[in-house]
Design a protein around this motif. Structure first.
Motif, PDB file in Angstrom:
ATOM      1  N   ILE A  18       0.855  -1.184   0.000  1.00 35.30           N
ATOM      2  CA  ILE A  18       0.000   0.000   0.000  1.00 35.30           C
ATOM      3  C   ILE A  18       0.892   1.236   0.000  1.00 35.30           C
ATOM      4  CG2 ILE A  18      -1.838   1.250   1.191  1.00 35.30           C
ATOM      5  CD1 ILE A  18      -2.607  -1.494   2.476  1.00 35.30           C
ATOM      6  N   GLU A  22      -1.234   3.948  -4.715  1.00 36.62           N
ATOM      7  CA  GLU A  22      -1.907   2.749  -5.194  1.00 36.62           C
ATOM      8  C   GLU A  22      -1.844   1.627  -4.153  1.00 36.62           C
ATOM      9  OE1 GLU A  22      -1.368   0.596  -9.429  1.00 36.62           O
ATOM     10  OE2 GLU A  22       0.355   0.425  -8.095  1.00 36.62           O
ATOM     11  N   LYS A  23      -2.879   0.776  -4.180  1.00 38.00           N
ATOM     12  CA  LYS A  23      -2.849  -0.439  -3.357  1.00 38.00           C
ATOM     13  C   LYS A  23      -2.753  -1.631  -4.297  1.00 38.00           C
ATOM     14  CE  LYS A  23      -5.678  -3.250  -0.319  1.00 38.00           C
ATOM     15  NZ  LYS A  23      -7.024  -3.506   0.184  1.00 38.00           N
ATOM     16  N   ASP A  93      -5.860  -1.399  -6.649  1.00 32.92           N
ATOM     17  CA  ASP A  93      -6.951  -0.622  -6.050  1.00 32.92           C
ATOM     18  C   ASP A  93      -8.272  -1.391  -6.127  1.00 32.92           C
ATOM     19  OD1 ASP A  93      -5.320   1.517  -5.281  1.00 32.92           O
ATOM     20  OD2 ASP A  93      -5.440   2.418  -7.277  1.00 32.92           O
ATOM     21  N   GLU A  94      -8.206  -2.643  -5.662  1.00 35.24           N
ATOM     22  CA  GLU A  94      -9.388  -3.518  -5.576  1.00 35.24           C
ATOM     23  C   GLU A  94      -9.903  -4.004  -6.934  1.00 35.24           C
ATOM     24  OE1 GLU A  94     -10.067  -4.506  -2.634  1.00 35.24           O
ATOM     25  OE2 GLU A  94      -9.100  -2.946  -1.434  1.00 35.24           O
TER      26      GLU A  94
END
Lengths: 352, 77
Positions: A18, A22-23, A93-94
């Protein structure tokens, strides 16, 4: 400095990074994994290692099939793109990269057409991953037979022979102990016309000819039937997570309702002289490609038999073979286009 | 790290593992036919009535021997 973190839940693994921008999250599902090791092969940083698949699958060693070194993993997603069964998934981001056109995807699919399917369930039975469910609604039996039946209750002696003989359980008697007020052994006898198939066994077995019955299906009954009443309807479902696109459903379907597209093309070779018939490959293969042949008495058969029709060329059998008797060649890796030269190169290196 | 291990107290000395082991069979083919190995190059052998590992480094952890051991005396852990 942003570093990766790893979370292990049971045998599932999740590596995360993370950053403010951005994740990135790589999720691995162990129950989906078939232990082929393609992820370990394609990983550009050697962060993934294939476990002791034979020991895990055959002797219940309680470990994940792969391990991921979060210090080496760069969360690039190549493993996610190359995994033939989608056990790995990189999310930015998922959002899964499997839903992004920029990332190459293996071209593979399995479908059952409800228009063509006759709900015979052959695919459900054959699927080595139990990925298929066929829900079917059978026609009503009473609509497929026609006839007449009547029991003359005055003649009936309540012996119960017809009730015992009836193969469709359509005759029911109300048995009771006789009393002085009702000196009979049964107070009533009824025929359930939804269950009766007019087989006439009751009539033939009645010792006092109390039953009058006639079947019209045998002689001209077909004309009385509505063809729609004889249709089996239903629906089919493929569990995409469990499906490995092996093609069993396509091959076994009698009406060509199932279509499967495989991501890899190749060749599977077994050296019968080297093989020690330990069965590791037979147990590890997710596609039921391999089996021990049944030999005639006094004859020597092959040690292990393979039907490549169902092979997805994942290479799990080759990896697990303790004596290197199996060779899996991948000659084509079909994937959606990518602009990245390095991804193209890594994917084409899965060819052997 | 999964390793091949033996528990000599549990071992009955039946030799099932010696015969079942595919690597033993490729090193000393007579084991696959049910005989004792002719060489100590194999992974495991029955010595003085109990199983003994001679070359566990040759084990590929394929999981065959534990399937044939009647007493769980040979196992992967």
């Amino acid at each position: 400095m942003v570093t990766n973190t790893k979370e292990v839940k049971g045998k599932d693994i999740c590596v995360q990074r993370i950053s403010p921008e951005e994740k990135r999250e790589l999720a691995y599902k162990d129950d989906v994994c078939i232990g082929c090791g393609i992820c370990a092969k394609i990983c550009p940083t050697e962060a993934i290692e294939l476990g002791e698949i034979g020991a895990i699958e055959r002797t219940g060693v309680d470990e994940s099939k792969i391990s991921i070194d979060e210090a080496k993993c760069v969360l690039c997603g190549m493993c996610s793109s190359a995994c033939p069964v989608d056990a790995l998934d990189l999310k930015l981001d998922e959002k899964s990269i499997k839903d992004m056109a920029e990332y190459p995807q293996l071209i593979k699919s399995a479908e059952i057409s409800d228009d063509l399917c006759i709900y015979c369930k052959a695919c459900e039975t054959a699927c080595p991953r139990d990925a298929i469910t066929i829900a079917r609604i059978l026609p009503e039996r009473s609509k497929l037979v026609t006839g007449e039946i009547e029991i003359d209750k005055d003649t009936c002696i309540s012996c119960g022979i017809c009730e015992e003989m009836c193969p469709a359980d359509a005759i029911e008697m109300e048995h009771h102990e006789p009393t002085s007020s009702d000196p009979t052994v049964s107070s009533d006898i009824t025929v359930n016309k939804d269950k009766c198939v007019y087989c006439l066994i009751c009539r033939k077995s009645c010792p006092v000819d109390a039953i009058k019955a006639v079947c019209r299906s045998c002689s001209y009954g077909d004309y009385d039937l509505n063809p729609e009443d004889s249709e089996t309807t239903g629906s089919s479902f493929i569990d995409e997570e469990a499906c490995v696109n092996c093609g069993w459903c396509q091959e076994i379907c009698p009406v060509d309702a199932a279509t499967v597209e495989k991501a890899f093309e190749g060749e599977l070779t077994i050296d019968q002289d080297t093989c020690e018939a330990c069965g590791a490959c037979v147990e590890i293969c997710p596609c039921n490609v391999l089996s021990f042949p049944e030999a005639e008495f006094g004859e020597q058969s092959d040690k292990v038999q393979a039907d490549e029709t169902y092979c997805i060329y994942c290479g799990a059998c080759e990896n697990v073979c303790p004596v290197e008797a199996i060779d899996v060649k991948r000659t084509a890796v079909k994937h959606t286009p990518t602009k990245s030269k390095s991804w193209e190169k890594q994917l084409s290196e899965l060819k052997t | 790290m999964v390793e091949l291990k033996v528990d000599q107290d549990k071992c009955l000395g039946c030799g099932n593992c010696v015969v079942a082991c595919p690597v033993n069979g490729s090193i000393s083919p007579e084991t696959a036919g049910g005989h004792g190995p002719k060489t100590e190059d194999v992974i495991m052998m029955v010595e003085n009535g109990v199983i003994k590992l001679f070359n566990e480094d040759k084990c590929t952890r394929c999981g065959t021997c534990p399937l044939f051991c009647p007493t769980d005396a040979i196992f992967l852990e």
